[in-house]
Motif scaffolding. Structure first.
Motif, short mmCIF file in Angstrom:
data_model
loop_
_atom_site.label_atom_id
_atom_site.label_comp_id
_atom_site.label_asym_id
_atom_site.label_seq_id
_atom_site.Cartn_x
_atom_site.Cartn_y
_atom_site.Cartn_z
N GLY A 199 -9.47 14.05 5.55
CA GLY A 199 -8.71 15.21 6.00
C GLY A 199 -7.71 15.70 5.22
N TRP A 200 -7.99 15.27 4.12
CA TRP A 200 -6.77 15.42 3.05
C TRP A 200 -7.07 16.85 2.05
N ALA B 78 0.76 -1.13 -0.06
CA ALA B 78 0.08 -0.11 -0.05
C ALA B 78 0.91 1.12 0.11
N LEU B 79 0.20 2.34 -0.35
CA LEU B 79 1.20 3.53 -0.64
C LEU B 79 0.51 4.53 0.59
N THR B 80 1.53 5.45 1.27
CA THR B 80 1.24 6.23 2.25
C THR B 80 1.57 7.80 1.77
N TYR B 81 0.71 8.48 1.97
CA TYR B 81 0.75 9.82 1.36
C TYR B 81 0.83 10.75 2.58
N PRO B 82 1.49 12.00 2.48
CA PRO B 82 1.62 12.79 3.70
C PRO B 82 0.45 13.41 3.93
N SER B 83 0.26 14.02 5.19
CA SER B 83 -0.78 14.63 5.69
C SER B 83 -0.73 15.92 5.22
N SER B 84 0.40 16.55 4.57
CA SER B 84 0.22 17.85 4.26
C SER B 84 -0.62 18.14 3.00
N GLY B 85 -0.99 16.98 2.44
CA GLY B 85 -2.05 17.26 1.31
C GLY B 85 -1.47 16.73 0.11
N THR C 58 -14.00 3.06 1.34
CA THR C 58 -13.77 1.79 1.90
C THR C 58 -12.84 1.59 2.78
N PRO C 59 -12.59 0.36 3.75
CA PRO C 59 -11.51 -0.07 4.69
C PRO C 59 -10.32 0.06 3.59
N LEU C 60 -10.25 -0.04 2.35
CA LEU C 60 -9.11 -0.04 1.80
C LEU C 60 -8.10 1.34 1.95
N VAL C 61 -8.98 2.46 2.41
CA VAL C 61 -8.13 3.55 2.57
C VAL C 61 -8.43 3.84 4.09
N ARG C 62 -7.04 4.33 4.74
CA ARG C 62 -6.95 4.53 5.94
C ARG C 62 -6.09 5.84 6.37
N VAL C 63 -6.64 6.37 7.51
CA VAL C 63 -6.23 7.74 7.97
C VAL C 63 -5.16 7.40 9.25
N HIS C 64 -4.14 7.23 9.03
CA HIS C 64 -3.23 7.11 10.44
C HIS C 64 -3.27 8.59 11.67
N ALA C 65 -2.85 8.04 12.50
CA ALA C 65 -3.06 8.93 13.73
C ALA C 65 -2.13 10.34 13.42
N ASP C 66 -1.25 10.18 12.69
CA ASP C 66 -0.40 11.42 12.36
C ASP C 66 -0.81 12.13 10.99
N GLY C 67 -2.21 11.67 10.68
CA GLY C 67 -2.63 12.36 9.43
C GLY C 67 -2.36 11.73 8.03
N THR C 68 -1.29 11.10 8.23
CA THR C 68 -0.86 10.46 6.62
C THR C 68 -2.12 9.61 6.21
N VAL C 69 -2.27 9.40 4.80
CA VAL C 69 -3.20 8.61 4.41
C VAL C 69 -2.72 7.36 3.60
N GLN C 70 -3.18 6.29 3.88
CA GLN C 70 -2.83 5.13 3.16
C GLN C 70 -3.84 4.85 2.09
N TYR C 71 -3.31 4.33 0.95
CA TYR C 71 -4.17 3.94 -0.17
C TYR C 71 -3.32 2.98 -0.85
N PRO C 72 -4.48 2.04 -1.49
CA PRO C 72 -3.97 0.87 -2.21
C PRO C 72 -3.28 1.33 -3.27
N GLY C 73 -2.04 0.29 -3.65
CA GLY C 73 -1.37 0.70 -4.89
C GLY C 73 -2.10 -0.24 -5.95
N LEU C 74 -2.61 0.29 -6.97
CA LEU C 74 -3.38 -0.47 -8.12
C LEU C 74 -3.30 0.49 -9.26
N VAL C 75 -3.75 -0.28 -10.52
CA VAL C 75 -4.15 0.08 -11.73
C VAL C 75 -5.34 -0.41 -12.22
N ILE C 76 -6.30 0.61 -12.51
CA ILE C 76 -7.56 0.07 -13.02
C ILE C 76 -7.88 0.47 -14.42
N HIS C 77 -8.51 -0.21 -15.21
CA HIS C 77 -8.77 -0.08 -16.74
C HIS C 77 -10.33 -0.31 -16.47
#
Length: 463
Positions: free
Chosen positions: A81-82, A47-54, A138-157
Motif C-alpha cells: 500500500g506504499w 527494524a525500520l519504520t517508514y511513513p504511510s505517506s509513501g 516475506t514476513p520480514l516486511v510488515r504493514v501496520h494498522a496505521d499504514g506505516t511499513v516496517q522493513y528490516p535494517g540491512l546491507v546486502i552485497h
C-alpha cells in the motif's frame, strides 16, 4: 549463489511468525527468507519504520527503463500500500557505484532516510530491485494498522555464481486465457524477484504464424501477445529465448509433414517427416518467423525429446540410422541459425539421448558441431547418483553446456553444483505445464549448495 547460510524448511508457524512481530529479529531467523542467499548480508539490530505517506523515487543513473520502475512502484503499492510521493522524506535512490568485476553486482541498503540501490551496471540494478521486492513478499516486511511499513535494517552485497540463469516456461500447453495469462505473468514476476536473467518461452506450434498457419495449433498465442510478454520479461531483467519442440512431441510441436505411428500405450501420434523434400524449406521458414518475432535472439532452443518410439519409422523413412538422421537435423539447424548470428541450443531428455534404450543414440554427440549448445536436461540423480553423461559432454569439448534441472530439491542442487565444478556457467531450469512444480522452481534460483527445502518459499511467491 549460496555462500554463507543454509535455508531451513521455512515453516510459517505461529511461533516464527511471532518473532517477526518483534522490533529486533535474530539474523539466523532472517537469513532463511533470503533466496538466493546473498554473498554478504549485515543485519541491523532494529527494524525500520517508514511513513504511510509513501516514498520518493530517484534514479540517479539513468540506466533504468520506465517499465522497470513501474514494476517496482506497482508491486510496492500492491503489496504494501506504499505509493510514490515526491515530497516524502523517505526515498528509494538508485545510484551508480564502483563494481567488483561482476556486471550483476549490487549493494542494497536500508536506513532511516530510505532505501539505496547501488550498482555499476543496469544488470545489477535489476537484481537489486528483484531482491527488494522479494524481501517485501516475506514476513520480514510488515504493514501496520496505521499504514506505516516496517522493513528490516540491512546491507546486502551480492552477485551471482552463475552468470546465466534461466527458466524455460511452457507456453505450448495452452493459449492465453483470462486465468492462464495472469499465472504466467506471476511466474515471470517471481523469476525477476529471484534473480533470473533469462527466460525461454517454449511456444512450440501454439503460435500465430503468418507464413504457415496450417502447421500451428489453435487456440494459439497471437504475435502481439508474445511481443507483450517479451517486453514484460525484459522489464524484469530477463532476455527472452524462443524454444520449440521438433521431430516428436507433436502435441506441442509445429505439425510439419506428420508421420503417423502408434505408441506402445496404443495411442496414435506423429513425428516430423525429415525426409520430405520440402521439410527444411517449411521448417526453416517457420524458424525465421519466430526468430524475427523474438527480436533476433542470441539463442534458439530446439527441443528433440520424446520421439524415441518413432525411431524405427524415422530410420525407415530417412534410410539412415538414428545417430545419422538425428545429427544431420541438428547440424542443418545449427548452420541455418548461425547465418543469423543465433546459437542453436539442443534440449533432449534422457529417453532420447542419455539412456541405453535407443542403442547408440548417444553416438549422435560425436557427429554434431561442437558449437551447438547442449542443454543437459535431467530430472533425477543419474545412474548411481552421478551425472556420467554430463561429464562425457565436457570431455567431448563442446564450447557451451547448460545444466537444465526440472524437479527435486536435492537433484537440482547436485546438478547445478556438478555443472559448476565442471566449469559450467549456464543454468536453465525447466517448468512444464501451467504451474511450476513446487520442487522445481525456486531451487534453480538457489543454485548449487546444500539441500534446500523451499516448499514454503514457493508457496509464498506463487501461491
Amino acid at each position: 549463489m549460496c555462500k554463507k547460510t543454509a535455508l531451513s524448511s521455512l515453516k510459517c508457524s505461529a511461533a516464527i511468525a511471532g518473532l517477526f512481530l518483534c522490533i529486533a529479529v535474530p539474523a539466523q531467523q532472517n537469513d532463511r527468507w533470503l533466496v538466493p542467499s546473498p554473498k554478504e548480508v549485515q543485519w541491523k539490530k532494529e527494524a525500520l519504520t517508514y511513513p504511510s505517506s509513501g516514498y520518493c523515487l530517484s534514479d540517479e543513473t539513468g540506466m533504468v527503463q520506465q517499465e522497470t520502475l513501474q514494476w517496482l512502484k506497482d508491486r510496492l503499492q500492491q503489496k504494501l500500500g506504499w505509493k510514490e510521493c515526491p515530497k516524502s522524506n523517505v526515498c528509494i535512490r538508485i545510484r551508480k557505484s564502483a563494481g567488483n568485476g561482476n556486471q550483476e553486482y549490487y549493494i542494497l541498503k536500508t536506513g532511516k532516510a530510505g532505501i539505496t540501490i547501488e550498482a555499476p551496471e543496469q544488470a545489477g540494478v535489476f537484481r537489486a530491485i528483484g531482491r527488494l521486492l522479494c524481501i517485501a513478499d516475506t514476513p520480514l516486511v510488515r504493514v501496520h494498522a496505521d499504514g506505516t511499513v516496517q522493513y528490516p535494517g540491512l546491507v546486502i552485497h551480492d552477485w551471482p555464481d552463475y552468470p546465466f540463469r534461466g527458466m524455460l516456461l511452457e507456453l505450448s500447453c495452452r493459449a492465453a486465457s483470462p486465468k492462464w495469462l495472469p499465472n504466467l505473468k506471476q511466474m515471470i514476476d517471481a523469476m525477476g524477484k529471484l534473480g533470473f536473467n533469462h527466460a525461454a518461452f517454449e511456444i512450440g506450434g501454439r503460435i500465430e504464424s503468418l507464413r504457415y498457419p496450417e502447421i500451428c495449433k489453435k487456440p494459439w498465442w497471437t504475435q502481439k501477445q508474445i511481443k507483450d510478454l517479451i517486453a514484460y520479461a525484459n522489464a524484469r531483467g530477463m532476455k527472452v529465448i524462443p524454444a520449440i519442440n521438433s521431430i516428436g512431441h507433436f502435441e506441442r510441436a509445429p505439425e510439419i509433414f506428420p508421420l503417423k505411428y502408434t505408441r506402445k500405450n496404443g495411442k496414435t501420434t506423429y513425428a516430423m517427416n525429415l525426409a520430405h523434400p520440402e521439410f527444411y524449406s517449411v521448417y526453416f521458414g517457420f524458424l525465421d518467423e519466430i526468430h524475427a518475432l523474438f527480436g533476433k535472439p542470441a539463442y534458439f532452443m530446439i527441443g528433440t525429446d520424446e520421439f524415441n518410439e518413432a525411431v524405427p519409422l524415422l530410420e525407415k523413412t530417412t534410410g539412415k540410422p538414428l545417430p545419422v538422421f538425428y545429427s544431420e537435423f541438428l547440424n542443418k539447424v545449427y548452420g541455418h541459425l548461425k547465418e543469423k548470428g543465433t546459437r542453436t541450443v539442443m534440449l533432449a531428455d534422457k529417453s532420447t539421448l542419455y539412456g541405453e534404450a535407443l542403442n547408440g543414440s548417444a553416438k549422435t554427440m560425436d557427429l554434431i558441431s561442437r558449437d551447438i549448445v547442449v542443454a543437459y536436461w535431467c530430472y533425477g540423480y543419474g545412474y548411481g547418483g552421478e551425472y556420467s553423461f554430463l561429464k562425457s559432454l565436457y570431455g567431448k569439448k563442446f564450447k557451451e553446456i547448460w545444466v537444465s534441472p526440472w524437479k527435486g530439491i536435492g537433484q537440482t542442487a547436485k546438478l547445478a553444483l556438478d555443472g559448476k565444478k565442471l566449469g559450467g556457467h549456464h543454468l536453465m531450469g525447466t517448468c512444464w505445464w501451467d504451474r511450476p512444480h513446487y520442487l522445481g522452481f525456486p531451487e534453480t534460483a538457489a543454485g548449487p549448495g546444500p539441500g534446500y527445502k523451499l516448499k514454503k518459499i514457493h508457496k509464498h511467491l506463487l501461491g
